[in-house]
Design a protein around this motif. Sequence first.
Motif, PDB file in Angstrom:
ATOM      1  N   VAL A  42      82.729  51.885  15.491  1.00 38.50           N
ATOM      2  CA  VAL A  42      82.168  52.223  14.185  1.00 38.50           C
ATOM      3  C   VAL A  42      82.614  51.174  13.167  1.00 38.50           C
ATOM      4  O   VAL A  42      83.779  50.770  13.142  1.00 38.50           O
ATOM      5  N   ILE A  43      81.680  50.736  12.338  1.00 34.99           N
ATOM      6  CA  ILE A  43      81.974  49.742  11.297  1.00 34.99           C
ATOM      7  C   ILE A  43      82.188  50.478   9.972  1.00 34.99           C
ATOM      8  O   ILE A  43      81.297  51.175   9.504  1.00 34.99           O
ATOM      9  N   PRO A  44      83.369  50.345   9.377  1.00 32.27           N
ATOM     10  CA  PRO A  44      83.635  51.018   8.096  1.00 32.27           C
ATOM     11  C   PRO A  44      82.764  50.454   6.976  1.00 32.27           C
ATOM     12  O   PRO A  44      82.743  49.247   6.752  1.00 32.27           O
ATOM     13  N   ILE A  45      82.021  51.344   6.293  1.00 32.82           N
ATOM     14  CA  ILE A  45      81.226  50.921   5.140  1.00 32.82           C
ATOM     15  C   ILE A  45      81.456  51.826   3.928  1.00 32.82           C
ATOM     16  O   ILE A  45      81.098  51.472   2.825  1.00 32.82           O
ATOM     17  N   ILE A  46      82.058  53.003   4.175  1.00 33.37           N
ATOM     18  CA  ILE A  46      82.302  53.976   3.107  1.00 33.37           C
ATOM     19  C   ILE A  46      83.730  54.488   3.248  1.00 33.37           C
ATOM     20  O   ILE A  46      84.175  54.797   4.349  1.00 33.37           O
ATOM     21  N   ASP A  47      84.438  54.594   2.137  1.00 36.38           N
ATOM     22  CA  ASP A  47      85.779  55.187   2.145  1.00 36.38           C
ATOM     23  C   ASP A  47      85.699  56.544   1.454  1.00 36.38           C
ATOM     24  O   ASP A  47      85.186  56.655   0.340  1.00 36.38           O
ATOM     25  N   ILE A  48      86.188  57.569   2.149  1.00 36.80           N
ATOM     26  CA  ILE A  48      86.222  58.926   1.599  1.00 36.80           C
ATOM     27  C   ILE A  48      87.691  59.330   1.536  1.00 36.80           C
ATOM     28  O   ILE A  48      88.373  59.332   2.563  1.00 36.80           O
ATOM     29  N   PRO A  49      88.189  59.648   0.349  1.00 35.79           N
ATOM     30  CA  PRO A  49      89.624  59.885   0.179  1.00 35.79           C
ATOM     31  C   PRO A  49      90.272  60.747   1.267  1.00 35.79           C
ATOM     32  O   PRO A  49      91.272  60.354   1.852  1.00 35.79           O
ATOM     33  N   ALA A  55      84.992  58.106   8.555  1.00 34.70           N
ATOM     34  CA  ALA A  55      84.940  59.556   8.376  1.00 34.70           C
ATOM     35  C   ALA A  55      84.266  60.285   9.529  1.00 34.70           C
ATOM     36  O   ALA A  55      84.736  61.335   9.963  1.00 34.70           O
ATOM     37  N   ALA A  56      83.152  59.750  10.022  1.00 32.03           N
ATOM     38  CA  ALA A  56      82.430  60.429  11.098  1.00 32.03           C
ATOM     39  C   ALA A  56      83.318  60.564  12.339  1.00 32.03           C
ATOM     40  O   ALA A  56      83.342  61.614  12.986  1.00 32.03           O
ATOM     41  N   VAL A  57      84.077  59.533  12.646  1.00 38.39           N
ATOM     42  CA  VAL A  57      84.983  59.577  13.797  1.00 38.39           C
ATOM     43  C   VAL A  57      86.067  60.626  13.570  1.00 38.39           C
ATOM     44  O   VAL A  57      86.367  61.438  14.460  1.00 38.39           O
ATOM     45  N   LYS A  58      86.662  60.630  12.369  1.00 36.94           N
ATOM     46  CA  LYS A  58      87.730  61.590  12.061  1.00 36.94           C
ATOM     47  C   LYS A  58      87.222  63.023  12.132  1.00 36.94           C
ATOM     48  O   LYS A  58      87.870  63.889  12.721  1.00 36.94           O
ATOM     49  N   PHE A  82      80.627  63.742   2.457  1.00 31.28           N
ATOM     50  CA  PHE A  82      80.312  62.344   2.729  1.00 31.28           C
ATOM     51  C   PHE A  82      79.734  61.624   1.518  1.00 31.28           C
ATOM     52  O   PHE A  82      79.927  60.429   1.356  1.00 31.28           O
ATOM     53  N   THR A  83      79.023  62.341   0.654  1.00 29.85           N
ATOM     54  CA  THR A  83      78.448  61.690  -0.529  1.00 29.85           C
ATOM     55  C   THR A  83      79.495  61.429  -1.612  1.00 29.85           C
ATOM     56  O   THR A  83      79.208  60.758  -2.601  1.00 29.85           O
ATOM     57  N   ASP A  84      80.718  61.935  -1.423  1.00 28.72           N
ATOM     58  CA  ASP A  84      81.799  61.688  -2.378  1.00 28.72           C
ATOM     59  C   ASP A  84      82.481  60.345  -2.141  1.00 28.72           C
ATOM     60  O   ASP A  84      83.322  59.932  -2.933  1.00 28.72           O
ATOM     61  N   GLY A  85      82.115  59.674  -1.067  1.00 32.32           N
ATOM     62  CA  GLY A  85      82.751  58.417  -0.709  1.00 32.32           C
ATOM     63  C   GLY A  85      82.362  57.268  -1.614  1.00 32.32           C
ATOM     64  O   GLY A  85      81.470  57.374  -2.455  1.00 32.32           O
ATOM     65  N   VAL A  86      83.050  56.135  -1.409  1.00 33.87           N
ATOM     66  CA  VAL A  86      82.813  54.922  -2.181  1.00 33.87           C
ATOM     67  C   VAL A  86      82.449  53.803  -1.200  1.00 33.87           C
ATOM     68  O   VAL A  86      83.113  53.627  -0.172  1.00 33.87           O
ATOM     69  N   SER A  91      76.541  44.580  -1.560  1.00 35.73           N
ATOM     70  CA  SER A  91      76.306  44.388  -2.997  1.00 35.73           C
ATOM     71  C   SER A  91      76.610  45.629  -3.819  1.00 35.73           C
ATOM     72  O   SER A  91      76.668  45.556  -5.048  1.00 35.73           O
ATOM     73  N   HIS A  92      76.813  46.762  -3.165  1.00 39.55           N
ATOM     74  CA  HIS A  92      77.132  48.002  -3.886  1.00 39.55           C
ATOM     75  C   HIS A  92      78.590  48.417  -3.700  1.00 39.55           C
ATOM     76  O   HIS A  92      78.956  49.564  -3.964  1.00 39.55           O
ATOM     77  N   ASN A  93      79.414  47.476  -3.266  1.00 41.28           N
ATOM     78  CA  ASN A  93      80.843  47.694  -3.082  1.00 41.28           C
ATOM     79  C   ASN A  93      81.444  48.268  -4.368  1.00 41.28           C
ATOM     80  O   ASN A  93      81.201  47.768  -5.452  1.00 41.28           O
ATOM     81  N   GLY A  94      82.191  49.378  -4.214  1.00 40.45           N
ATOM     82  CA  GLY A  94      82.844  50.004  -5.357  1.00 40.45           C
ATOM     83  C   GLY A  94      82.050  51.140  -5.982  1.00 40.45           C
ATOM     84  O   GLY A  94      82.575  51.906  -6.768  1.00 40.45           O
ATOM     85  N   LYS A  95      80.765  51.279  -5.639  1.00 35.93           N
ATOM     86  CA  LYS A  95      79.948  52.367  -6.180  1.00 35.93           C
ATOM     87  C   LYS A  95      80.107  53.611  -5.319  1.00 35.93           C
ATOM     88  O   LYS A  95      80.276  53.521  -4.103  1.00 35.93           O
ATOM     89  N   LYS A  96      80.015  54.782  -5.969  1.00 42.00           N
ATOM     90  CA  LYS A  96      80.005  56.034  -5.213  1.00 42.00           C
ATOM     91  C   LYS A  96      78.727  56.080  -4.385  1.00 42.00           C
ATOM     92  O   LYS A  96      77.684  55.586  -4.812  1.00 42.00           O
TER      93      LYS A  96
END
Length: 143
Positions: A42-49, A55-58, A82-86, A91-96
């Motif tokens: 899995v390639i990380p693209i979203i961080d969820i606190p 997240a999907a793996v966890k 999942f929609t709470d992630g960043v 190009s959208h790095n840092g956006k929710k």
Amino acid sequence: MREASGVDATMWLATCAQDLKNKPKLREKFGIKDEWVMPFEVIPIIDIPEFGNTAAVKVCTDLKIKSQNETAKLAEAKGMGFTDGVMIVGSHNGKKVSEAKPIIKQEMIDAGLALLYSEPEKTVMSRSGDECVVALTDQWCAP
């Protein structure tokens, strides 16, 4: 992203990949070569606190989801934030995700990489208890 039967597409894709890695007979059934599946993670693209950047793996591990066919567990995972992630790439790095998703959707449509479609989230039943076939059609009526 496509959501099937009330299941989050990310979760479904993660479990499909897991199934293909863990089940040689499934790969064989669909003519999928080991080198198309085995070396990939899995390639990380979203961080969820509360879930990290995979997240999907966890969530699959936490809920003990072993297969894409465990629809009840996958549906349970759908509402897990999942929609709470960043976004952490592109190009959208840092956006929710909730902010980036409609922008990315429109960018993909404009580039011809996606199209809009509709489908019911779950089986549609009539008041008489019959299962309905639902179609979204471009209808018109002359007066």
